[in-house]
Every structure is written in C-alpha cells, then in structure tokens.
Scaffold this motif. Structure first.
Motif, PDB file in Angstrom:
ATOM      1  N   THR A 140       0.779  -1.014   0.092  1.00 47.25           N
ATOM      2  CA  THR A 140       0.050  -0.013   0.122  1.00 47.25           C
ATOM      3  C   THR A 140       0.869   1.370   0.160  1.00 47.25           C
ATOM      4  O   THR A 140       1.877   1.205  -0.580  1.00 47.25           O
ATOM      5  N   VAL A 197      -5.560 -10.063   2.659  1.00 43.01           N
ATOM      6  CA  VAL A 197      -5.396  -8.480   3.458  1.00 43.01           C
ATOM      7  C   VAL A 197      -6.972  -8.094   3.664  1.00 43.01           C
ATOM      8  O   VAL A 197      -6.940  -7.623   4.760  1.00 43.01           O
ATOM      9  N   ILE A 198      -7.760  -8.372   2.882  1.00 40.08           N
ATOM     10  CA  ILE A 198      -9.186  -7.874   2.883  1.00 40.08           C
ATOM     11  C   ILE A 198      -9.690  -8.575   4.466  1.00 40.08           C
ATOM     12  O   ILE A 198     -10.104  -7.927   5.501  1.00 40.08           O
ATOM     13  N   SER A 201      -7.770  -6.963   7.699  1.00 38.66           N
ATOM     14  CA  SER A 201      -8.264  -5.828   7.752  1.00 38.66           C
ATOM     15  C   SER A 201      -9.718  -5.722   8.528  1.00 38.66           C
ATOM     16  O   SER A 201      -9.929  -4.990   9.411  1.00 38.66           O
ATOM     17  N   ASN A 202     -10.544  -6.675   8.029  1.00 36.28           N
ATOM     18  CA  ASN A 202     -11.933  -6.586   8.404  1.00 36.28           C
ATOM     19  C   ASN A 202     -11.906  -7.201  10.055  1.00 36.28           C
ATOM     20  O   ASN A 202     -12.588  -6.702  10.823  1.00 36.28           O
ATOM     21  N   ALA A 204      -9.287  -6.939  12.238  1.00 35.16           N
ATOM     22  CA  ALA A 204      -8.867  -6.014  13.044  1.00 35.16           C
ATOM     23  C   ALA A 204      -9.818  -4.891  13.255  1.00 35.16           C
ATOM     24  O   ALA A 204     -10.017  -4.788  14.540  1.00 35.16           O
ATOM     25  N   PHE A 234       0.522  -6.636  10.336  1.00 34.14           N
ATOM     26  CA  PHE A 234      -0.567  -6.037   9.371  1.00 34.14           C
ATOM     27  C   PHE A 234      -1.864  -5.917  10.218  1.00 34.14           C
ATOM     28  O   PHE A 234      -2.489  -5.060  10.441  1.00 34.14           O
ATOM     29  N   LEU A 235      -2.060  -6.724  11.232  1.00 37.75           N
ATOM     30  CA  LEU A 235      -3.321  -6.763  12.311  1.00 37.75           C
ATOM     31  C   LEU A 235      -3.018  -5.575  13.077  1.00 37.75           C
ATOM     32  O   LEU A 235      -4.024  -4.805  13.331  1.00 37.75           O
ATOM     33  N   LYS A 238      -3.740  -2.176  11.030  1.00 38.56           N
ATOM     34  CA  LYS A 238      -5.232  -1.777  11.008  1.00 38.56           C
ATOM     35  C   LYS A 238      -5.627  -1.625  12.254  1.00 38.56           C
ATOM     36  O   LYS A 238      -6.578  -0.599  12.259  1.00 38.56           O
ATOM     37  N   SER A 257     -10.678  -1.503  -2.225  1.00 42.19           N
ATOM     38  CA  SER A 257     -10.722  -2.820  -1.663  1.00 42.19           C
ATOM     39  C   SER A 257     -12.078  -3.321  -1.865  1.00 42.19           C
ATOM     40  O   SER A 257     -12.083  -4.555  -2.207  1.00 42.19           O
ATOM     41  N   ASP A 297      -9.635   4.618   4.576  1.00 41.21           N
ATOM     42  CA  ASP A 297      -8.814   3.513   4.512  1.00 41.21           C
ATOM     43  C   ASP A 297      -9.859   2.147   4.720  1.00 41.21           C
ATOM     44  O   ASP A 297     -10.937   2.403   5.553  1.00 41.21           O
ATOM     45  N   ALA A 299      -9.905  -0.194   6.565  1.00 40.61           N
ATOM     46  CA  ALA A 299     -10.131  -0.621   7.874  1.00 40.61           C
ATOM     47  C   ALA A 299     -11.554   0.022   8.349  1.00 40.61           C
ATOM     48  O   ALA A 299     -11.940  -0.364   9.317  1.00 40.61           O
TER      49      ALA A 299
END
Length: 312
Positions: A140, A197-198, A201-202, A204, A234-235, A238, A257, A297, A299
């Motif tokens: 990103t 990734v999605i 992020s969701n 998180a 990454f967790l 986000k 996304s 974002d 997130a």
C-alpha cells in the motif's frame, strides 16, 4: 527490428544507454505517484499522466514531465505503467493510447483487475505490437513510497531485461509467475493475496470494536498475542488505525478494496466456490462506501457493524 542493439560492452535501446529508460506512468494516485518518484529517483526519465491533471502536477517538482495526454506520455517511451482504478478504466485509456507506443516497448499493467480484463488488455497490446506484462503489486502507501512493493509479474522472457530496472525501482522483490502475460497468472495470485489482506483488515476492525464495546482494552488483546504465531504486523497496523480513528489518508481505500472484493468473488464463482467470509466482507465494504467512507482506509469496514451505520 529488435529494439535491443548490442554494441560491444554495453546495451542500448535505439542509441540510448540501458542505464536510463523513458518510462510513462498512467495514473498518479497513491500508488502511481510513488512509483513515478521512485523510477525518477533511480535515474530514469519519467512522464506522468492522470485524467485529472492537477493530481499529476505535483510530480513536476521531482523532475517528472507531466504530459497533457496519455498518448503524449507514452510516445517513444520504453516502458509504460498503467496504475488506474479498474479494468474498464485501463481498457478505455489503452485502446486509444497503445497505438501511440513504439513497437517493441513494454507495458507493465499494474492495476488490480480481473482475469478476463487481463485477456482483453493483452489483446490490445498484441494489436499494438508491444510486450505485455501482467504485473499487479502487493503493498500500500508506505511500501509504494519506499519502493518496497512486491511485484507479481508474467510476460515474455525476451523483454525481461527491459522491464527489470523499472521493477527494481518500485519494488523490493519480483515474483515471476510465467511467460504469458495474457494468461493472468499474476492477477490470480494477486487476488488470492488481496483476499487475505481484506480478511485481516476486516478482522482488525471487528476485534477493536468488540473489545471496546465489552470493556476490554485492545492493548491487552495484543499483549496476549505478543510474539506468538497469531501476532501479525498488518493486524496491529489496521487495529491501530481503528483505535485512533485515523482512517484518512487511506493506505488502501474502501472503494478500491471493495472493487477487489467483487473481483475475488467473481473468481470464486468461476471456480464453483462460495466464499462466505468474502461475501460478508464485500457487503460490509459496500455499505461503508455508500455511507460516505469510500475514500477512507479499508479498516473503516468496522463502521458497518456499529449501530446507525446504514447510509442515509
């Protein structure tokens, strides 16, 4: 005639040293602008174009030529990068622009699109006589700005020496998935990566909002995970955005996304799969975008789980 000419100890492209290429970057959003700056920083001549020209103009401060049209940007370029919103946008631009590319030039198609889009775009490249590389990236804003993207690419081996300096300028690593860009092997891999990734992020967003709603400090959750196999950088990134409500500027926006989530679901349906989790994540992103958070974002998907989160 082969555009590569060997002259003793060095290679040239139509009389120019291989150490400097002319590169056109079409699309100067978060990713395209960062790529253009890194390519220029590596010593190449860069031209940039964006449909909204004001978004490209700041690049002039970095010695990048801002082109008035996409055709002007690609005219005579050795390598062309497309980093636009979706497959439809790339096709619209390149149907008119690819014929302006010089024969034998390389097109690095870096926009995240669907496999069917790749097939159509490869056909445009073939008709224009240019080399086509299916080259989506993983990363990103921060990796794009630091030139540490991971690039997944497929395309003819005959042009690898031409595109490698550009790939090296924007990424820390290139994963080659084949010699046929039109086969969409890199795009399929990118969509698998983005499904992860999605999902993270969701998760998180849901973790932070659940913890806060029931009186658990999110820091305690991460203390339990600290150093273990469930702990992911990454967790944490986000979750921190959600906890601080720091959703702008976006690293990976809700609308982008969400577009990728629909591509993933299309791919799954073609494979006779049902991805229940991705269906739910996609619906959440759609709801949050409709509620006015499209450019925040990804997130921000956690907002779909809050009371009164439906769009007006």
């Amino acid at each position: 005639m082969d555009p590569w000419v060997r002259t003793g100890r060095s290679e040239t492209i139509k009389g120019r040293s291989m150490s400097q290429l002319t590169v056109a970057v079409l699309g100067t959003g978060i990713m395209g602008s960062a790529m253009a700056r890194n390519i220029a920083g590596a010593g190449h001549a860069v031209r940039a174009w964006n449909r909204t020209i004001s978004r490209a103009e700041p690049l002039a401060e970095d010695g990048i030529e801002v082109a008035p049209t996409a055709a002007a940007a690609v005219d005579g370029a050795d390598v062309v990068i497309t980093m636009l919103f979706d497959g439809a946008a790339v096709a619209e631009v390149m149907r008119e622009t690819a014929p302006a590319m010089r024969p034998g030039a390389a097109w690095l198609q870096m926009t995240t699109v669907g496999p069917d889009d790749v097939t159509a775009l490869a056909a445009i490249a073939e008709s224009a006589g240019v080399l086509f590389y299916d080259s989506p990236v993983s990363g990103t804003r921060q990796p794009a700005e630091s030139g540490t993207l991971v690039i997944m690419t497929a395309g003819p081996a005959t042009g690898r020496d031409l595109v490698t300096p550009v790939l090296d300028a924007v990424g820390s690593r290139t994963v080659w998935t084949g010699d046929d860009g039109g086969a969409a092997t890199s795009t399929r891999l990118k969509l698998v990566v983005n499904s992860w990734v999605i999902a993270v992020s969701n998760a998180a967003g849901e973790i932070v909002t659940l913890a806060q709603a029931i009186g658990v400090p999110p820091a305690q959750f991460f203390e339990v995970l600290d150093g273990g196999p469930l702990d992911l950088p990454f967790l944490r990134i986000k979750a921190d955005l959600v906890e601080r409500s720091a959703l702008s500027p976006a690293n990976f926006a809700v609308d982008t996304s969400g577009k990728d989530a629909h591509l993933i679901l299309d791919l799954a349906r073609d494979a006779d799969l049902r991805l229940d989790g991705m269906e739910a994540f996609s619906a959440r992103l759609d709801r949050v975008a409709a509620a006015g958070h499209a450019h925040e974002d990804m997130a921000a998907s956690y907002l779909a789980g809050l009371k009164d989160s439906e769009p007006a």
